[in-house]
Design a protein around this motif. Structure first.
Motif, PDB file in Angstrom:
ATOM      1  N   ILE A  75       0.867  -1.190   0.000  1.00  0.00           N
ATOM      2  CA  ILE A  75       0.000   0.000   0.000  1.00  0.00           C
ATOM      3  C   ILE A  75       0.893   1.226   0.000  1.00  0.00           C
ATOM      4  CG2 ILE A  75      -0.237  -0.007   2.499  1.00  0.00           C
ATOM      5  CD1 ILE A  75      -3.154   0.956   2.061  1.00  0.00           C
ATOM      6  N   SER A  76       0.489   2.245  -0.715  1.00  0.00           N
ATOM      7  CA  SER A  76       1.320   3.444  -0.819  1.00  0.00           C
ATOM      8  C   SER A  76       1.117   4.348   0.392  1.00  0.00           C
ATOM      9  CB  SER A  76       0.985   4.216  -2.094  1.00  0.00           C
ATOM     10  OG  SER A  76      -0.288   4.809  -1.984  1.00  0.00           O
TER      11      SER A  76
ATOM     12  N   ILE B 112      -2.247   5.383   2.670  1.00  0.00           N
ATOM     13  CA  ILE B 112      -2.277   5.299   4.133  1.00  0.00           C
ATOM     14  C   ILE B 112      -2.717   6.628   4.725  1.00  0.00           C
ATOM     15  CG2 ILE B 112      -0.852   5.030   6.202  1.00  0.00           C
ATOM     16  CD1 ILE B 112       0.818   3.005   4.581  1.00  0.00           C
ATOM     17  N   GLU B 113      -2.179   7.724   4.226  1.00  0.00           N
ATOM     18  CA  GLU B 113      -2.563   9.055   4.716  1.00  0.00           C
ATOM     19  C   GLU B 113      -4.048   9.300   4.496  1.00  0.00           C
ATOM     20  OE1 GLU B 113      -0.930  11.454   6.452  1.00  0.00           O
ATOM     21  OE2 GLU B 113       0.632   9.923   6.652  1.00  0.00           O
ATOM     22  N   SER B 114      -4.548   8.914   3.332  1.00  0.00           N
ATOM     23  CA  SER B 114      -5.965   9.079   3.012  1.00  0.00           C
ATOM     24  C   SER B 114      -6.835   8.261   3.959  1.00  0.00           C
ATOM     25  CB  SER B 114      -6.214   8.675   1.559  1.00  0.00           C
ATOM     26  OG  SER B 114      -7.581   8.689   1.262  1.00  0.00           O
ATOM     27  N   LEU B 115      -6.431   7.019   4.210  1.00  0.00           N
ATOM     28  CA  LEU B 115      -7.179   6.159   5.144  1.00  0.00           C
ATOM     29  C   LEU B 115      -7.138   6.714   6.567  1.00  0.00           C
ATOM     30  CD1 LEU B 115      -6.146   2.613   3.901  1.00  0.00           C
ATOM     31  CD2 LEU B 115      -8.439   3.597   3.863  1.00  0.00           C
ATOM     32  N   ARG B 116      -5.959   7.189   6.982  1.00  0.00           N
ATOM     33  CA  ARG B 116      -5.819   7.734   8.335  1.00  0.00           C
ATOM     34  C   ARG B 116      -6.747   8.927   8.532  1.00  0.00           C
ATOM     35  NH1 ARG B 116      -3.202  11.752  10.509  1.00  0.00           N
ATOM     36  NH2 ARG B 116      -2.028  12.240   8.636  1.00  0.00           N
TER      37      ARG B 116
ATOM     38  N   LYS C 229      -9.492   9.546   6.924  1.00  0.00           N
ATOM     39  CA  LYS C 229     -10.867   9.031   6.925  1.00  0.00           C
ATOM     40  C   LYS C 229     -11.238   8.469   8.294  1.00  0.00           C
ATOM     41  CE  LYS C 229     -13.899   5.753   4.588  1.00  0.00           C
ATOM     42  NZ  LYS C 229     -14.018   4.731   3.531  1.00  0.00           N
ATOM     43  N   LEU C 230     -10.305   7.725   8.909  1.00  0.00           N
ATOM     44  CA  LEU C 230     -10.558   7.142  10.227  1.00  0.00           C
ATOM     45  C   LEU C 230     -10.690   8.212  11.310  1.00  0.00           C
ATOM     46  CD1 LEU C 230      -8.086   4.111  10.159  1.00  0.00           C
ATOM     47  CD2 LEU C 230     -10.571   4.066   9.847  1.00  0.00           C
ATOM     48  N   GLU C 231      -9.905   9.278  11.206  1.00  0.00           N
ATOM     49  CA  GLU C 231      -9.931  10.334  12.221  1.00  0.00           C
ATOM     50  C   GLU C 231     -11.223  11.131  12.225  1.00  0.00           C
ATOM     51  OE1 GLU C 231      -6.426  12.664  11.674  1.00  0.00           O
ATOM     52  OE2 GLU C 231      -5.120  11.147  12.567  1.00  0.00           O
ATOM     53  N   VAL C 232     -11.900  11.253  11.082  1.00  0.00           N
ATOM     54  CA  VAL C 232     -13.118  12.060  11.026  1.00  0.00           C
ATOM     55  C   VAL C 232     -14.384  11.249  11.303  1.00  0.00           C
ATOM     56  CG1 VAL C 232     -12.133  13.770   9.466  1.00  0.00           C
ATOM     57  CG2 VAL C 232     -13.375  11.823   8.513  1.00  0.00           C
ATOM     58  N   MET C 233     -14.231   9.943  11.481  1.00  0.00           N
ATOM     59  CA  MET C 233     -15.415   9.118  11.750  1.00  0.00           C
ATOM     60  C   MET C 233     -15.955   9.435  13.143  1.00  0.00           C
ATOM     61  SD  MET C 233     -14.465   5.499   9.975  1.00  0.00           S
ATOM     62  CE  MET C 233     -16.130   4.898  10.134  1.00  0.00           C
TER      63      MET C 233
END
Length: 146
Positions: A3-4, A8-12, A14-18
């Motif tokens: 995974i690039s 990872i930054e994009s996923l992180r 996304k997880l933080e704003v949930m």
């Protein structure tokens, strides 16, 4: 599959704003229950209730807990409040009180007040230690006594 870093930054992000999940029926440990009620329990103590009486009240309401366990959990909760990872000050890491936002001191740098200012000539300054010639020390032989 690799995974690039950008993924990872994009996923992180996304997880933080949930949002936090609201589940009032989720099960928690006795320790977590005490943590959630700690201020109310401390309020009861300040009004004269003993740990034994509070443990009895909690037991009657469905949280069976021994008085010694309750006391232990309250102590742990009190200790963990002071050791939380939440930063209460807004000072960025790595800066001392005197440093401006743009300058960060290196770990090897010492403040000017900590730098020793020894005089160059220390031969005539009394130190309170009697000098001993290096050849005057003679170790004793080992013995069998303890």
């Amino acid at each position: 599959m690799a995974i690039s870093v950008s993924q990872i930054e994009s996923l992180r992000e996304k997880l933080e704003v949930m949002p936090q999940v609201e589940d009032p029926d989720r099960k928690v440990s006795k320790m977590e229950a005490v943590r959630m009620m700690a201020s109310s329990i401390r309020d009861l103590q300040s009004r004269g209730y003993s740990i034994e009486k509070i443990a009895e009240i909690l037991g009657d309401s469905g949280l069976d807990i021994a008085p010694t366990t309750l006391k232990s959990y309250l102590t742990k909760v009190k200790g963990s409040l002071g050791k939380s990872n939440y930063r209460t000050n807004s000072k960025p890491r790595g800066q001392s009180n005197g440093a401006s936002r743009g300058e960060v001191k290196k770990a090897s740098e010492k403040p000017a007040s900590a730098v020793s200012t020894k005089p160059a000539n220390t031969k005539n300054i009394p130190t309170g230690v009697t000098p001993v010639a290096s050849s005057s020390f003679k170790p004793k032989d080992d013995t069998d006594e303890i």
